[in-house]
Design an enzyme around this catalytic site. Structure first.
Site, PDB file in Angstrom:
ATOM      1  N   GLY A 242      32.426 -12.196  23.729  1.00  0.00           N
ATOM      2  CA  GLY A 242      32.146 -12.988  22.527  1.00  0.00           C
ATOM      3  C   GLY A 242      31.809 -14.444  22.772  1.00  0.00           C
ATOM      4  N   GLY A 279      29.208 -10.423  27.629  1.00  0.00           N
ATOM      5  CA  GLY A 279      27.900  -9.764  27.672  1.00  0.00           C
ATOM      6  C   GLY A 279      26.837 -10.832  27.521  1.00  0.00           C
ATOM      7  N   ARG A 280      26.683 -11.282  26.275  1.00  0.00           N
ATOM      8  CA  ARG A 280      25.667 -12.289  25.933  1.00  0.00           C
ATOM      9  C   ARG A 280      25.699 -13.494  26.866  1.00  0.00           C
ATOM     10  NH1 ARG A 280      24.007 -12.866  20.623  1.00  0.00           N
ATOM     11  NH2 ARG A 280      25.950 -11.934  19.900  1.00  0.00           N
ATOM     12  N   CYS A 346       5.328  -2.383  10.348  1.00  0.00           N
ATOM     13  CA  CYS A 346       5.144  -2.348   8.894  1.00  0.00           C
ATOM     14  C   CYS A 346       6.431  -2.659   8.143  1.00  0.00           C
ATOM     15  CB  CYS A 346       4.651  -0.979   8.463  1.00  0.00           C
ATOM     16  SG  CYS A 346       3.106  -0.586   9.219  1.00  0.00           S
ATOM     17  N   TYR A 375      20.965  -8.115  23.854  1.00  0.00           N
ATOM     18  CA  TYR A 375      20.764  -7.366  22.609  1.00  0.00           C
ATOM     19  C   TYR A 375      19.309  -7.406  22.152  1.00  0.00           C
ATOM     20  CZ  TYR A 375      25.790  -7.914  22.911  1.00  0.00           C
ATOM     21  OH  TYR A 375      27.081  -7.906  23.363  1.00  0.00           O
TER      22      TYR A 375
HETATM   23  N1  LLP Z   1      33.503  -6.090  24.487  1.00  0.00           N
HETATM   24  C1  LLP Z   1      33.384  -5.345  23.373  1.00  0.00           C
HETATM   25  C2  LLP Z   1      34.445  -4.364  23.068  1.00  0.00           C
HETATM   26  C3  LLP Z   1      32.281  -5.500  22.521  1.00  0.00           C
HETATM   27  O1  LLP Z   1      32.183  -4.762  21.427  1.00  0.00           O
HETATM   28  C4  LLP Z   1      31.288  -6.460  22.852  1.00  0.00           C
HETATM   29  C5  LLP Z   1      30.114  -6.639  22.004  1.00  0.00           C
HETATM   30  C6  LLP Z   1      31.444  -7.211  24.028  1.00  0.00           C
HETATM   31  C7  LLP Z   1      32.563  -7.009  24.824  1.00  0.00           C
HETATM   32  C8  LLP Z   1      30.447  -8.239  24.470  1.00  0.00           C
HETATM   33  O2  LLP Z   1      30.328  -9.263  23.538  1.00  0.00           O
HETATM   34  P1  LLP Z   1      29.452 -10.567  23.893  1.00  0.00           P
HETATM   35  O3  LLP Z   1      30.130 -11.271  25.038  1.00  0.00           O
HETATM   36  O4  LLP Z   1      28.100 -10.090  24.251  1.00  0.00           O
HETATM   37  O5  LLP Z   1      29.465 -11.361  22.640  1.00  0.00           O
HETATM   38  N2  LLP Z   1      23.884  -7.061  18.698  1.00  0.00           N
HETATM   39  C9  LLP Z   1      24.631  -8.256  18.365  1.00  0.00           C
HETATM   40  C10 LLP Z   1      25.895  -8.387  19.199  1.00  0.00           C
HETATM   41  C11 LLP Z   1      26.808  -7.183  19.106  1.00  0.00           C
HETATM   42  C12 LLP Z   1      28.029  -7.300  19.982  1.00  0.00           C
HETATM   43  C13 LLP Z   1      28.746  -5.995  20.080  1.00  0.00           C
HETATM   44  N3  LLP Z   1      29.919  -6.006  20.905  1.00  0.00           N
HETATM   45  C14 LLP Z   1      23.715  -9.462  18.531  1.00  0.00           C
HETATM   46  O6  LLP Z   1      22.555  -9.298  18.882  1.00  0.00           O
HETATM   47  O7  LLP Z   1      24.129 -10.586  18.280  1.00  0.00           O
END
Ligand code: LLP
Length: 417
Positions: A242, A279-280, A346, A375
């Site tokens: 996150g 992730g991000r 479209c 993403y």
């Molecule tokens: N761990 C779990 C259990 C998760 O559900 C997620 C992301 C992460 C880690 C990684 O989160 P990050 O560090 O990437 O914030 N499609 C959306 C984001 C969805 C995130 C889903 N879960 C977007 O494009 O903003």
């Protein structure tokens, strides 16, 4: 300035590291995802440095970008993986990640996915309900295994972010409610094929304020003490992912060290190994989506449109979360023009920018949609019969095609007439 300086103008041409984006477009066509390997490595190092003082294990959340070469880049640095499905587990294993460095999450795992994870020998499965704990126990028994499990807690902390990506609130489907924990602990004691080794949370994505992590971690620590008092030996505290990145230079992300400064003093005294699942943070600013301007048009109200050859099928984030992505022209232009940058799909939601000052580029020129590493490709689709783009990985002047462009034949290959 975005977080990665690996995309920069070399003279008048935008480059990724030492590779010219114009050259990449000529070689591989557009739309094209271009990723800087050095930028991936830099982000990982920045993350590791921030949490250096804390015994921890970073598991890249592959849902952000599951290209095998990207997973492999992190694995080679010693990073583990967080996977959310059988498909992501398969990808992580294909990329060469050792199973004991993979953690398996997901609010709705199918029995065959649980079996696959157990047979593969993942480090742990995360359970999100009483029913799932029973299912894991039963499947582990059938396979003659003991399942190492973490329970995902829903800390009921509503992190401020887009409502679609906040996950730690009681109104969301994720995790086990605190009120249910006495029953959960009692159940785990009875289940013969489960070993509780971790407590887990994930409160959402693109969270700017560290205080949300502090609030949720406090709850996790209270639960840690309660579980210890019950005789459980907790080896891992999983704080989730996150952590934020900068998409819009006018809204810079909180630096990761600010999160570390708050979290380390809370977590270090526990003596428990901490897991992070970014992730991000690791991938967003390492890639651009390269696209060509097909047509420019102006309507009777004076509104200008750039119609480009990429769309919501390659990057759905603006349509789905109203998210901002910077747009740069590959050939540098000093002048800007107020325009909508739209795709060929479209749907009126098929846009990258609306009423934005964009470089005054001409038809046939290339644009780079920035921060397209997280993403983006993973959420791409074949809607409107579109082909998923090619992906390249750049390291210095070395360029590798890491995903081929899809073909029309692949569009119909699974269909039976
Ligand atoms: N761990 C779990 C259990 C998760 O559900 C997620 C992301 C992460 C880690 C990684 O989160 P990050 O560090 O990437 O914030 N499609 C959306 C984001 C969805 C995130 C889903 N879960 C977007 O494009 O903003």
């Amino acid at each position: 300035m975005l977080d990665s300086n690996l995309f920069h103008y070399n003279g008048t041409t935008l480059s990724c590291d030492e590779a010219s984006l114009a050259e990449l477009a000529r070689t591989f066509g557009t739309p094209l995802f271009v990723t800087s390997a050095k930028s991936l490595i830099d982000s990982y190092r920045v993350f590791e440095l921030a949490f250096d003082a804390l015994p921890h294990f970073t598991c890249y959340s592959v849902k952000a970008n599951f290209n095998l070469s990207i997973i492999k880049t992190f694995a080679e640095l010693g990073c583990g993986c967080d996977v959310n499905s059988g498909g992501e587990l398969f990808r992580a294993l294909q990329a060469g990640v050792s199973p004991n460095r993979i953690i398996f999450a997901g609010v709705g795992k199918k029995p065959e996915e649980i079996a696959y994870a157990l047979e593969s020998g993942v480090l742990m499965l995360k359970a999100e309900s009483l029913s799932e704990l029973k299912a894991i126990n039963q499947i582990a028994g059938e396979h003659g295994k003991t399942a190492s499990v973490a329970i995902r807690i829903n800390p009921n902390v509503t992190a401020e972010t887009h409502p679609y990506i906040t996950t730690g609130d009681s109104k969301e489907k994720f995790g086990i409610d605190e009120a249910e924990l006495p029953e959960v602990f009692a159940l785990i004691r009875q289940l013969q094929n489960i070993r509780l080794i971790g407590l887990d949370m994930h409160i959402g994505s693109q969270i700017f304020d560290p205080e949300y992590y502090v609030a949720a971690t406090e709850k996790l620590l209270t639960i840690l003490n309660a579980s210890k008092a019950l005789g459980f030996v907790i080896e891992f505290l999983d704080i989730g992912g996150g952590f934020p990145v900068t998409y819009d230079p006018l809204k810079p992300a909180t630096p990761i060290r600010h999160f570390a400064e708050k979290l380390i003093p809370m977590l270090l005294p526990t003596g428990v190994k901490v897991i992070f699942e970014p992730g991000r943070f690791l991938v967003a600013n390492a890639s651009v989506l390269l696209t060509k301007i097909l047509y420019k048009k102006r309507n009777h109200t004076g509104k200008e449109f750039f119609v480009v050859d990429a769309g919501m099928t390659e990057l759905i984030r603006p349509a789905l979360y109203q998210s901002h992505h910077e747009i740069q022209s590959v050939t540098r232009h000093e002048n800007t023009i107020i325009a909508d940058v739209v795709g060929p799909v479209c749907e009126s939601s098929d846009f990258f920018a609306r009423h934005r000052a964009v470089p005054d580029a001409q038809e046939g020129e290339l644009l780079a949609v920035m921060s397209s590493g997280a993403y983006a490709a993973v959420m791409s689709s074949n809607y409107n019969g579109r082909l998923r783009p090619a992906e390249v990985l750049v390291n210095g002047s070395e360029v590798k095609l890491v995903r081929k462009r899809e073909t029309y034949e692949q569009l119909v290959q699974n269909e039976l007439v």
